[in-house]
Write a protein that holds these residues in place. Structure first.
Motif, PDB file in Angstrom:
ATOM      1  N   PHE A 305       2.407   7.050 -10.718  1.00  0.00           N
ATOM      2  CA  PHE A 305       1.710   5.864 -10.200  1.00  0.00           C
ATOM      3  C   PHE A 305       2.466   5.318  -9.000  1.00  0.00           C
ATOM      4  N   GLU A 306       1.723   4.955  -7.971  1.00  0.00           N
ATOM      5  CA  GLU A 306       2.332   4.250  -6.824  1.00  0.00           C
ATOM      6  C   GLU A 306       1.445   3.069  -6.482  1.00  0.00           C
ATOM      7  N   PHE A 307       2.031   1.921  -6.232  1.00  0.00           N
ATOM      8  CA  PHE A 307       1.220   0.788  -5.793  1.00  0.00           C
ATOM      9  C   PHE A 307       0.608   1.118  -4.434  1.00  0.00           C
ATOM     10  N   ALA A 308      -0.682   0.743  -4.274  1.00  0.00           N
ATOM     11  CA  ALA A 308      -1.358   1.000  -2.999  1.00  0.00           C
ATOM     12  C   ALA A 308      -2.013  -0.280  -2.498  1.00  0.00           C
ATOM     13  N   GLY A 309      -1.374  -1.423  -2.805  1.00  0.00           N
ATOM     14  CA  GLY A 309      -1.876  -2.694  -2.303  1.00  0.00           C
ATOM     15  C   GLY A 309      -2.140  -3.682  -3.421  1.00  0.00           C
ATOM     16  N   ASP A 310      -2.747  -4.824  -3.028  1.00  0.00           N
ATOM     17  CA  ASP A 310      -2.989  -5.896  -3.990  1.00  0.00           C
ATOM     18  C   ASP A 310      -3.900  -5.441  -5.119  1.00  0.00           C
ATOM     19  N   GLU A 311      -4.964  -4.734  -4.748  1.00  0.00           N
ATOM     20  CA  GLU A 311      -6.002  -4.382  -5.724  1.00  0.00           C
ATOM     21  C   GLU A 311      -5.963  -2.925  -6.163  1.00  0.00           C
ATOM     22  N   HIS A 312      -5.116  -2.103  -5.539  1.00  0.00           N
ATOM     23  CA  HIS A 312      -5.204  -0.662  -5.786  1.00  0.00           C
ATOM     24  C   HIS A 312      -3.865  -0.010  -6.089  1.00  0.00           C
ATOM     25  N   GLY A 313      -3.967   1.100  -6.823  1.00  0.00           N
ATOM     26  CA  GLY A 313      -2.819   1.974  -7.052  1.00  0.00           C
ATOM     27  C   GLY A 313      -3.244   3.405  -6.791  1.00  0.00           C
ATOM     28  N   ALA A 314      -2.267   4.272  -6.619  1.00  0.00           N
ATOM     29  CA  ALA A 314      -2.562   5.692  -6.429  1.00  0.00           C
ATOM     30  C   ALA A 314      -1.947   6.473  -7.585  1.00  0.00           C
ATOM     31  N   LEU A 315      -2.684   7.467  -8.081  1.00  0.00           N
ATOM     32  CA  LEU A 315      -2.131   8.397  -9.072  1.00  0.00           C
ATOM     33  C   LEU A 315      -2.032   9.752  -8.394  1.00  0.00           C
ATOM     34  N   VAL A 316      -0.854  10.325  -8.453  1.00  0.00           N
ATOM     35  CA  VAL A 316      -0.627  11.599  -7.779  1.00  0.00           C
ATOM     36  C   VAL A 316      -0.262  12.643  -8.832  1.00  0.00           C
ATOM     37  N   ALA A 317      -0.941  13.809  -8.750  1.00  0.00           N
ATOM     38  CA  ALA A 317      -0.701  14.874  -9.729  1.00  0.00           C
ATOM     39  C   ALA A 317       0.427  15.775  -9.257  1.00  0.00           C
ATOM     40  N   ALA A 318       1.361  16.039 -10.164  1.00  0.00           N
ATOM     41  CA  ALA A 318       2.486  16.921  -9.825  1.00  0.00           C
ATOM     42  C   ALA A 318       1.988  18.330  -9.512  1.00  0.00           C
ATOM     43  N   SER A 319       0.877  18.718 -10.120  1.00  0.00           N
ATOM     44  CA  SER A 319       0.358  20.085  -9.948  1.00  0.00           C
ATOM     45  C   SER A 319      -0.261  20.308  -8.567  1.00  0.00           C
ATOM     46  N   GLY A 320      -0.567  19.209  -7.844  1.00  0.00           N
ATOM     47  CA  GLY A 320      -1.225  19.331  -6.548  1.00  0.00           C
ATOM     48  C   GLY A 320      -2.741  19.294  -6.641  1.00  0.00           C
ATOM     49  N   GLU A 321      -3.287  19.272  -7.868  1.00  0.00           N
ATOM     50  CA  GLU A 321      -4.751  19.261  -8.065  1.00  0.00           C
ATOM     51  C   GLU A 321      -5.026  18.237  -9.176  1.00  0.00           C
ATOM     52  N   ILE A 322      -5.629  17.132  -8.833  1.00  0.00           N
ATOM     53  CA  ILE A 322      -5.831  16.101  -9.866  1.00  0.00           C
ATOM     54  C   ILE A 322      -7.181  16.292 -10.547  1.00  0.00           C
TER      55      ILE A 322
END
Ligand SMILES: Cc1ncc(COP(=O)(O)O)c(C=O)c1O
Length: 368
Positions: A305-322
């Motif tokens: 998980f990474e914060f992506a602003g006030d209302e949003h976050g980002a989820l990033v897959a380690a595999s490269g394909e979410i």
């Protein structure tokens, strides 16, 4: 129709979920362990701010609740939870007037660390015709409120005993800085130092011939050590009831597994999939704690998980394909429960995949 990626389809997101059985497990476990250690349990309501949870804690055997702020205490008292310790000093005429007013309706005690503040509390209590219970706070290492260890606690206790509007109820020694120290041995050593600091004040009180009815302090992280040392008579854990990712990373003892479950999660929805390895969800700084540890994806260690602003976050897959698409839902474990709970109006209480109840977080935002 429910799927692994679409839990609670009728609940709009972001939502704060609470798993009922795991919650009860934590309430019962902490109560049983405090009882075994001969410690009174006064859970800290700052973690949950919810009358329904406070009542469950009381029904399980808690002697009362702690509140960080007067606003929280007013809400708890209005809901019938009327044995309260306000664990930070209450200063200034406006607040002291509210405190003595609350003392008419509830058994409320307050922490103090200052002679002038004691004089104001005494004058207000006498004017209102109430007796206000006072607990002297000792700084056992946190560097926040409290008198230094040693004679100052006895000096203030003497002032309380002389005051006609006040009663001396004991001392508080809480060290918040050590609660989430993950390594057990390091945490144990820091609790030992805090208890030695507290002991210097207790020795001064003994020398002054002042009996100390209650020695209160401790949190979730120090609990296994507090239970073994038994230097406190009352413990104040808060986070144990909901838990969070920071506490999940804590080694409970040198050997035993963490006995507490993790009932709290944030339900989030995917709103966009800008790249193959990443989705954007509707949880940002306004719906998850932005202090301390960031949220974690429940049961998905492959997603970060990474914060992506006030209302949003980002989820990033380690595999490269979410494997998530817009409209999918996912549960996050908050990094810090207190500051997450304070962002929501209600808990969505669920059991075995079904929503059971909606519990208002009645003291949310009551920081005044
Ligand atoms: C005075 C006091 N007691 C107890 C607690 C509860 O600690 P925890 O939530 O780590 O169990 C806190 C939390 O900040 C606190 O400030």
């Amino acid at each position: 129709m429910e799927s692994a990626l679409l839990p609670f389809p009728d609940i709009d997101t972001p939502a704060l979920l609470l798993e009922r059985e795991a919650l009860q497990h934590n309430i019962d476990t902490m109560q049983a362990r405090a009882r075994e250690a001969g410690l009174a349990l006064r859970p800290h309501a700052k973690a949950h701010k919810c009358l329904e949870i406070g009542r469950l804690q009381r029904d399980a055997g808690a002697v009362g609740l702690c509140c960080a702020k007067l606003g929280e205490a007013e809400v708890m008292a209005a809901g019938g939870l009327d044995d309260l310790l306000v664990t930070t000093p209450v200063a200034g005429a406006l607040k002291i007037a509210r405190l003595v007013d609350l003392a008419r309706r509830a058994r409320v005690r307050v922490v103090a660390d200052d002679a002038a503040n004691l004089a104001e509390l005494d004058a207000a209590a006498q004017a209102a015709g109430v007796t206000l219970g006072v607990v002297i706070e000792i700084d056992v290492g946190q560097g926040r409120c409290g008198v230094p260890p040693g004679p100052p606690a006895a000096e203030l206790a003497r002032l309380v005993l002389q005051a006609r509007g006040l009663s001396f109820e004991g001392v508080q020694g809480y060290q918040g800085g050590l609660q989430c120290v993950a390594d057990y041995a390091a945490r144990e050593s820091q609790v030992g130092q805090a208890m030695e600091a507290l002991e210097r004040s207790l020795a001064a009180l003994r020398e002054a011939g002042i009996a100390v009815p209650t020695i209160t302090g401790g949190g979730t992280g120090s609990f296994p050590i507090d239970a073994r040392l038994r230097r406190l008579t009352e413990v104040q854990p808060g986070s144990y009831v909901t838990m969070d990712a920071a506490y999940a990373a804590v080694q409970w003892t040198g050997g035993a597994a963490m006995p507490l479950a993790r009932p709290l999660s944030i339900l989030a929805s995917v709103v966009s999939r800008p790249t193959r390895d990443k989705v954007i969800i509707d949880v940002g700084w306004k719906s998850a704690n932005s202090d301390g540890m960031p949220p974690r994806c429940k049961n998905r260690p492959d997603l970060s998980f990474e914060f992506a602003g006030d209302e949003h976050g980002a989820l990033v897959a380690a595999s490269g394909e979410i494997d998530l698409r817009p409209g999918d839902r996912i549960e996050l474990l908050p990094g810090h429960c207190d500051t997450t709970v304070n962002l929501y109006d209600r808990f969505v209480v669920h059991a075995r995949g079904q929503v059971q109840a909606i519990w208002p977080i009645a003291a949310r935002g009551k920081s005044h």
